[in-house]
Design a protein around this motif. Structure first.
Motif, PDB file in Angstrom:
ATOM      1  N   GLU A 114      -0.217 -14.222   2.208  1.00 33.85           N
ATOM      2  CA  GLU A 114      -0.077 -15.535   1.584  1.00 33.85           C
ATOM      3  C   GLU A 114       0.436 -15.425   0.146  1.00 33.85           C
ATOM      4  O   GLU A 114       1.082 -16.337  -0.370  1.00 33.85           O
ATOM      5  N   PHE A 115       0.147 -14.279  -0.491  1.00 33.99           N
ATOM      6  CA  PHE A 115       0.534 -14.092  -1.894  1.00 33.99           C
ATOM      7  C   PHE A 115       1.589 -12.988  -2.040  1.00 33.99           C
ATOM      8  O   PHE A 115       1.643 -12.299  -3.052  1.00 33.99           O
ATOM      9  N   GLY A 116       2.423 -12.834  -1.028  1.00 33.06           N
ATOM     10  CA  GLY A 116       3.539 -11.905  -1.129  1.00 33.06           C
ATOM     11  C   GLY A 116       3.226 -10.474  -0.786  1.00 33.06           C
ATOM     12  O   GLY A 116       4.048  -9.580  -1.038  1.00 33.06           O
ATOM     13  N   GLY A 117       2.053 -10.244  -0.186  1.00 30.64           N
ATOM     14  CA  GLY A 117       1.685  -8.881   0.180  1.00 30.64           C
ATOM     15  C   GLY A 117       1.936  -8.582   1.645  1.00 30.64           C
ATOM     16  O   GLY A 117       2.567  -9.351   2.367  1.00 30.64           O
ATOM     17  N   TYR A 118       1.378  -7.446   2.093  1.00 30.29           N
ATOM     18  CA  TYR A 118       1.574  -7.000   3.465  1.00 30.29           C
ATOM     19  C   TYR A 118       0.308  -7.106   4.329  1.00 30.29           C
ATOM     20  O   TYR A 118       0.412  -7.020   5.551  1.00 30.29           O
ATOM     21  N   SER A 119      -0.860  -7.241   3.697  1.00 34.83           N
ATOM     22  CA  SER A 119      -2.134  -7.163   4.433  1.00 34.83           C
ATOM     23  C   SER A 119      -2.090  -5.986   5.401  1.00 34.83           C
ATOM     24  O   SER A 119      -2.433  -6.090   6.581  1.00 34.83           O
ATOM     25  N   ALA A 120      -1.656  -4.851   4.899  1.00 34.50           N
ATOM     26  CA  ALA A 120      -1.394  -3.683   5.738  1.00 34.50           C
ATOM     27  C   ALA A 120      -2.687  -2.982   6.151  1.00 34.50           C
ATOM     28  O   ALA A 120      -3.753  -3.167   5.550  1.00 34.50           O
ATOM     29  N   HIS A 121      -2.574  -2.168   7.183  1.00 33.43           N
ATOM     30  CA  HIS A 121      -3.682  -1.306   7.589  1.00 33.43           C
ATOM     31  C   HIS A 121      -3.965  -0.338   6.441  1.00 33.43           C
ATOM     32  O   HIS A 121      -3.022   0.178   5.813  1.00 33.43           O
ATOM     33  N   PRO A 122      -5.227  -0.053   6.138  1.00 37.89           N
ATOM     34  CA  PRO A 122      -5.521   0.877   5.037  1.00 37.89           C
ATOM     35  C   PRO A 122      -4.919   2.262   5.249  1.00 37.89           C
ATOM     36  O   PRO A 122      -4.676   2.994   4.287  1.00 37.89           O
ATOM     37  N   ARG A 123      -4.671   2.618   6.490  1.00 38.47           N
ATOM     38  CA  ARG A 123      -3.992   3.889   6.773  1.00 38.47           C
ATOM     39  C   ARG A 123      -2.612   3.908   6.116  1.00 38.47           C
ATOM     40  O   ARG A 123      -2.205   4.905   5.509  1.00 38.47           O
ATOM     41  N   ASP A 124      -1.885   2.797   6.219  1.00 39.57           N
ATOM     42  CA  ASP A 124      -0.551   2.716   5.622  1.00 39.57           C
ATOM     43  C   ASP A 124      -0.627   2.817   4.103  1.00 39.57           C
ATOM     44  O   ASP A 124       0.235   3.427   3.458  1.00 39.57           O
ATOM     45  N   PHE A 125      -1.660   2.199   3.538  1.00 42.81           N
ATOM     46  CA  PHE A 125      -1.865   2.285   2.090  1.00 42.81           C
ATOM     47  C   PHE A 125      -2.089   3.729   1.668  1.00 42.81           C
ATOM     48  O   PHE A 125      -1.448   4.231   0.725  1.00 42.81           O
ATOM     49  N   ALA A 126      -2.969   4.444   2.371  1.00 46.67           N
ATOM     50  CA  ALA A 126      -3.256   5.840   2.036  1.00 46.67           C
ATOM     51  C   ALA A 126      -2.002   6.696   2.151  1.00 46.67           C
ATOM     52  O   ALA A 126      -1.726   7.547   1.290  1.00 46.67           O
ATOM     53  N   GLU A 127      -1.218   6.470   3.188  1.00 48.91           N
ATOM     54  CA  GLU A 127      -0.007   7.267   3.382  1.00 48.91           C
ATOM     55  C   GLU A 127       1.031   6.980   2.296  1.00 48.91           C
ATOM     56  O   GLU A 127       1.744   7.898   1.861  1.00 48.91           O
ATOM     57  N   ALA A 128       1.106   5.744   1.848  1.00 43.61           N
ATOM     58  CA  ALA A 128       2.040   5.405   0.772  1.00 43.61           C
ATOM     59  C   ALA A 128       1.618   6.057  -0.534  1.00 43.61           C
ATOM     60  O   ALA A 128       2.460   6.576  -1.289  1.00 43.61           O
ATOM     61  N   VAL A 129       0.324   6.041  -0.834  1.00 46.46           N
ATOM     62  CA  VAL A 129      -0.175   6.675  -2.053  1.00 46.46           C
ATOM     63  C   VAL A 129       0.099   8.179  -2.016  1.00 46.46           C
ATOM     64  O   VAL A 129       0.540   8.777  -3.006  1.00 46.46           O
ATOM     65  N   MET A 130      -0.159   8.805  -0.879  1.00 48.69           N
ATOM     66  CA  MET A 130       0.126  10.236  -0.743  1.00 48.69           C
ATOM     67  C   MET A 130       1.608  10.512  -0.972  1.00 48.69           C
ATOM     68  O   MET A 130       1.971  11.500  -1.633  1.00 48.69           O
ATOM     69  N   ALA A 131       2.452   9.659  -0.428  1.00 51.78           N
ATOM     70  CA  ALA A 131       3.896   9.852  -0.575  1.00 51.78           C
ATOM     71  C   ALA A 131       4.308   9.802  -2.037  1.00 51.78           C
ATOM     72  O   ALA A 131       5.099  10.629  -2.500  1.00 51.78           O
ATOM     73  N   VAL A 132       3.780   8.834  -2.793  1.00 59.29           N
ATOM     74  CA  VAL A 132       4.099   8.743  -4.224  1.00 59.29           C
ATOM     75  C   VAL A 132       3.591   9.984  -4.955  1.00 59.29           C
ATOM     76  O   VAL A 132       4.304  10.597  -5.752  1.00 59.29           O
ATOM     77  N   ALA A 133       2.350  10.380  -4.674  1.00 55.40           N
ATOM     78  CA  ALA A 133       1.722  11.502  -5.380  1.00 55.40           C
ATOM     79  C   ALA A 133       2.421  12.819  -5.098  1.00 55.40           C
ATOM     80  O   ALA A 133       2.363  13.746  -5.932  1.00 55.40           O
ATOM     81  N   ARG A 134       3.081  12.953  -3.960  1.00 61.02           N
ATOM     82  CA  ARG A 134       3.832  14.180  -3.677  1.00 61.02           C
ATOM     83  C   ARG A 134       4.966  14.382  -4.672  1.00 61.02           C
ATOM     84  O   ARG A 134       5.408  15.504  -4.909  1.00 61.02           O
ATOM     85  N   TYR A 135       5.451  13.285  -5.247  1.00 58.88           N
ATOM     86  CA  TYR A 135       6.545  13.368  -6.220  1.00 58.88           C
ATOM     87  C   TYR A 135       6.026  13.343  -7.657  1.00 58.88           C
ATOM     88  O   TYR A 135       6.572  14.023  -8.527  1.00 58.88           O
TER      89      TYR A 135
END
Length: 393
Positions: free
Chosen positions: A50-71
């Motif tokens: 409703e506010f421009g987000g994804y309401s994503a599965h927390p698994r996707d959130f964790a994987e995105a954070v890991m991806a950023v941290a790898r760099y």
């Protein structure tokens, strides 16, 4: 299936990596790094649609954070910390979400949650004063989540102890420059913030125990499974994901640097079975950390989705494993770092920054193993947890 945000992070990854040294020198994320994170959409993963987000599965959130941290470890850390705040904000009075996101869905919220302030009850809300260290990413955030103890009217905590999470706009707190001089995760800009007698409307507050138990969503009519998960499982997720991602980045860099390295003995490292054994074992340990972290939050998600209650033992098991994931991954990083050769310690080698960032990441209170393991043993025995141990279980 890989989430689109993770794919975008991978596309932007080389530039994120190139900016990491600059972030460390700045003592905060550069404007360009923040722009890349906003472009990728990492911070909006747990934000309501409703506010421009994804309401994503927390698994996707964790994987995105890991991806950023790898760099870049610092960018990954900020993604993990700041990225969980939209999840909690969604569970407060909807008026607050409109205030924060109506004009800009990419508005960021900082924290810390430690109850370092006193919130004195007044008509319509509270008056807050205090000082909080470790407000990660604060220079790029327009609001801050802070922990506070409800006061007794005389500047002291009221009894029994009651902890609030309160949300303030940038105009109500001061960021103190010069308070983030550290040996690792320097680019997170985790500075002190100070509040002096700011009025907090009641609708910008929530009691910690309500969000911790996962019961806040129902009160505001949220039906998504995501927002029914307990705070004690969601809050540590992004932080530990960042640490695991840092270790993944270090492993990839180690392997890249060892491919053509020749030891002082004249032997190519790729022909050294001892170094390669350590690298293989470290890869398995770091991979195990990733899998176990994602498995824990996914199991809780599935339980809520199926309409099953989450018990204290369930939460404790996830917390135990989440702590262990961080320590296992960093221990594996240590094994490869000491086999990376003398050049690994040069300031110009990103490997030493990954190593420092990972160890500083372990310093966060959610990675302290003693209480988490102790509480889990009690929970598995079916015994009641002492009140202090229930804080982050």
């Amino acid at each position: 299936m890989t989430h689109e945000v993770v794919n975008r992070v991978e596309e932007l990854g080389p530039e994120l990596a190139a900016l990491a040294e600059q972030n460390e020198k700045l003592g905060k994320l550069s404007d360009r790094t923040v722009e890349l994170l906003r472009t990728a959409g990492v911070i909006r993963l747990l934000q309501p649609k409703e506010f421009g987000g994804y309401s994503a599965h927390p698994r996707d959130f964790a994987e995105a954070v890991m991806a950023v941290a790898r760099y870049d470890g610092a960018a990954g850390w900020v993604s993990g910390v700041v990225g969980v705040h939209p999840w909690e904000l969604a569970q407060l009075d909807p008026r607050l979400a409109h205030e924060v996101w109506d004009d800009d869905p990419d508005t960021w919220i900082a924290s810390p949650y430690m109850p370092n302030g006193i919130a004195e009850p007044v008509d319509g809300g509270y008056v807050l004063s205090g000082r909080w260290p470790f407000s990660s990413g604060s220079d790029h955030c327009s609001w801050d989540f802070l922990g506070a103890l409800v006061g007794d009217g005389k500047g002291k905590p009221a009894g029994p102890i009651s902890v609030l999470h309160v949300v303030l706009p940038r105009s109500d707190y001061e960021i103190i420059d010069g308070t983030w001089d550290v040996i690792g995760l320097a680019g997170t800009g985790s500075k002190d913030v100070v509040v002096d007698k700011a009025f907090i409307p009641a609708y910008r507050t929530i009691r910690q125990e309500v969000v911790q138990e996962g019961s806040a969503a129902e009160a505001v009519g949220l039906t998504d499974t995501l927002y029914k998960l307990p705070f004690s499982s969601m809050f540590p997720l992004g932080i530990t994901a960042a640490v695991v991602g840092i270790c993944e980045g270090a492993l990839a860099l180690h392997l890249d640097q060892q491919r053509d390295r020749v030891a002082v003995t004249g032997v190519q490292v790729r022909d050294d079975p001892y170094v390669l054994y350590a690298a293989g074992e470290a890869a398995a340990e770091i991979a195990a950390s990733r899998v176990q972290l994602i498995d824990g939050i996914s199991r809780l998600y599935d339980q809520v989705e199926a309409g099953k209650p989450i018990t204290v033992e369930d939460r404790s098991n996830v917390r135990r494993n989440q702590v262990r994931c961080a320590w296992r991954a960093v221990a594996a990083l240590d094994e490869i770092f000491v086999r990376s050769g003398g050049n690994a310690i040069r300031r110009g080698n990103p490997l030493q920054r990954f190593w420092r960032d990972a160890h500083v990441g372990l310093q966060h209170m959610i990675h302290v193993p003693g209480a988490a393991y102790h509480a889990n043993a009690l929970a598995q025995m079916g015994l009641e947890l002492p009140e202090p141990m229930r804080v982050l279980i």
